[in-house]
Design a protein around this motif. Structure first.
Motif, PDB file in Angstrom:
ATOM      1  N   ARG A 147       0.834  -1.216   0.000  1.00 52.48           N
ATOM      2  CA  ARG A 147       0.000   0.000   0.000  1.00 52.48           C
ATOM      3  C   ARG A 147       0.866   1.261   0.000  1.00 52.48           C
ATOM      4  O   ARG A 147       0.701   2.158   0.816  1.00 52.48           O
ATOM      5  CB  ARG A 147      -0.948  -0.011   1.212  1.00 52.48           C
ATOM      6  N   LEU A 148       1.755   1.309  -0.954  1.00 54.71           N
ATOM      7  CA  LEU A 148       2.699   2.416  -1.063  1.00 54.71           C
ATOM      8  C   LEU A 148       2.159   3.473  -2.019  1.00 54.71           C
ATOM      9  O   LEU A 148       1.591   3.148  -3.065  1.00 54.71           O
ATOM     10  CB  LEU A 148       4.051   1.907  -1.574  1.00 54.71           C
ATOM     11  N   SER A 149       2.371   4.725  -1.660  1.00 51.16           N
ATOM     12  CA  SER A 149       1.885   5.799  -2.522  1.00 51.16           C
ATOM     13  C   SER A 149       2.672   7.076  -2.288  1.00 51.16           C
ATOM     14  O   SER A 149       3.341   7.242  -1.265  1.00 51.16           O
ATOM     15  CB  SER A 149       0.397   6.068  -2.260  1.00 51.16           C
ATOM     16  N   SER A 150       2.589   7.950  -3.272  1.00 52.54           N
ATOM     17  CA  SER A 150       3.164   9.286  -3.195  1.00 52.54           C
ATOM     18  C   SER A 150       2.243  10.229  -3.957  1.00 52.54           C
ATOM     19  O   SER A 150       1.801   9.898  -5.055  1.00 52.54           O
ATOM     20  CB  SER A 150       4.562   9.324  -3.816  1.00 52.54           C
ATOM     21  N   PRO A 151       1.956  11.394  -3.404  1.00 53.64           N
ATOM     22  CA  PRO A 151       1.051  12.318  -4.083  1.00 53.64           C
ATOM     23  C   PRO A 151       1.630  12.903  -5.370  1.00 53.64           C
ATOM     24  O   PRO A 151       0.897  13.496  -6.160  1.00 53.64           O
ATOM     25  CB  PRO A 151       0.818  13.416  -3.044  1.00 53.64           C
ATOM     26  N   VAL A 152       2.944  12.728  -5.605  1.00 51.87           N
ATOM     27  CA  VAL A 152       3.546  13.296  -6.813  1.00 51.87           C
ATOM     28  C   VAL A 152       3.808  12.227  -7.879  1.00 51.87           C
ATOM     29  O   VAL A 152       4.330  12.528  -8.947  1.00 51.87           O
ATOM     30  CB  VAL A 152       4.858  14.039  -6.482  1.00 51.87           C
ATOM     31  N   ILE A 153       3.438  10.970  -7.590  1.00 55.03           N
ATOM     32  CA  ILE A 153       3.702   9.872  -8.515  1.00 55.03           C
ATOM     33  C   ILE A 153       2.389   9.322  -9.068  1.00 55.03           C
ATOM     34  O   ILE A 153       1.440   9.096  -8.325  1.00 55.03           O
ATOM     35  CB  ILE A 153       4.485   8.736  -7.821  1.00 55.03           C
ATOM     36  N   ILE A 154       2.361   9.082 -10.372  1.00 53.74           N
ATOM     37  CA  ILE A 154       1.183   8.515 -11.033  1.00 53.74           C
ATOM     38  C   ILE A 154       1.586   7.226 -11.742  1.00 53.74           C
ATOM     39  O   ILE A 154       2.540   7.200 -12.516  1.00 53.74           O
ATOM     40  CB  ILE A 154       0.589   9.512 -12.052  1.00 53.74           C
ATOM     41  N   GLY A 155       0.883   6.140 -11.453  1.00 51.72           N
ATOM     42  CA  GLY A 155       1.012   4.913 -12.215  1.00 51.72           C
ATOM     43  C   GLY A 155       2.110   3.953 -11.817  1.00 51.72           C
ATOM     44  O   GLY A 155       2.283   2.923 -12.463  1.00 51.72           O
ATOM     45  N   ALA A 156       2.847   4.235 -10.761  1.00 50.26           N
ATOM     46  CA  ALA A 156       3.954   3.349 -10.374  1.00 50.26           C
ATOM     47  C   ALA A 156       3.428   2.113  -9.654  1.00 50.26           C
ATOM     48  O   ALA A 156       2.617   2.213  -8.739  1.00 50.26           O
ATOM     49  CB  ALA A 156       4.936   4.093  -9.481  1.00 50.26           C
TER      50      ALA A 156
END
Length: 270
Positions: A54-63
């Protein structure tokens, strides 16, 4: 890794939906087991699945995949991390994958949990890995414009001859020109470019020029990580053009400007 990888590599924040093949993931897994650096400080890199952890970053799309790293807090730990992590980033570039250094804009709790961070360990940064989308997102274009991602400080403001009072221009750099150019184009946090270098014959002294007001937090001195990236670029370039030398700790008798700290020396034949 080579000079062409350094020149080709650009930050990628927008990825397409193509999966990375098991063969490529296996190659990455083998590479990150050998995360070396001139300080011989162990750096642990891990390949992480965004959905599983459940990894995420608000500046990354589609990784869909990330690589993160950690080390035990110690002297030169940040510099060693920067060197080792950038070496992976350049390897990813070599095999056709996009990357971007992320230190703050992420769900840090989720990443630290996935990395099993223990007391005394630091996880300074992560990178998504994948194939860049055909077009950057509007958000990414705005970010790149805000930090002037494709611009760099002038050569003679970063590099000096014998002391900090004498600027070094490109025409005087001689055999050091290409390695110093690769340092100049290294990525850094918010494109601050905190490295300063004094050339003294066959010795190259690397310094950190700390940005005023640049906060230090529980991930360590982020600008020392930037110095590690610069050392990585320099090392790769010197090896490729046949300059044989090593990094080591020295005590240069050079007066330093305010907020400037010695990091390491590169010497030929050492």
């Amino acid at each position: 890794m080579n000079i062409e990888n350094i020149k080709a590599r650009k930050s990628v924040r927008t990825y397409n939906e193509e999966n990375i093949s098991p063969e490529i993931l296996e190659k990455i897994g083998e590479f990150i087991k050998k995360a070396d650096n001139p300080f011989n400080i162990p750096i642990e890199l891990r390949l992480l699945d965004a959905n599983e952890h459940r990894l995420s970053s608000p500046v990354i799309i589609g990784a869909k995949k990330y690589v993160a790293g950690k080390y035990k807090k110690q002297i030169n730990g940040e510099v060693a991390f920067g060197y080792s992590f950038e070496k992976f980033v350049l390897y990813a570039t070599e095999i056709g994958l996009g990357t971007v250094w992320i230190a703050g804009t992420m769900d840090r709790k989720a990443f630290e949990s996935a990395m099993d961070i223990k007391e005394g360990e630091i996880m300074p940064a992560v990178t998504p890995i994948g194939y860049k989308a055909d077009k950057r997102s509007i958000r990414e274009n705005i970010m790149r414009k805000a930090i002037k991602a494709d611009s760099r400080i002038n050569f003679d403001k970063l590099f000096f001859k014998n002391d900090f009072n004498t600027a070094l221009n490109e025409n005087e750099a001689g055999k050091w020109l290409i390695p110093l150019q690769m340092v100049r184009w290294a990525p850094s946090g918010v494109n601050r470019q905190p490295w300063r270098v004094v050339v003294e014959g066959d010795k190259i002294y690397f310094y950190e020029k700390r940005t005023k007001g640049y906060e230090r937090d529980n991930v360590g001195d982020a600008q020392k990580i930037d110095l590690g990236i610069a050392l990585c670029h320099f090392d790769i370039a010197t090896r490729e053009i046949g300059l044989k030398g090593h990094f080591y700790q020295d005590n240069p008798n050079i007066a330093t400007p305010e907020n400037t700290e010695y990091i390491a020396t590169f010497g030929l034949g050492k």
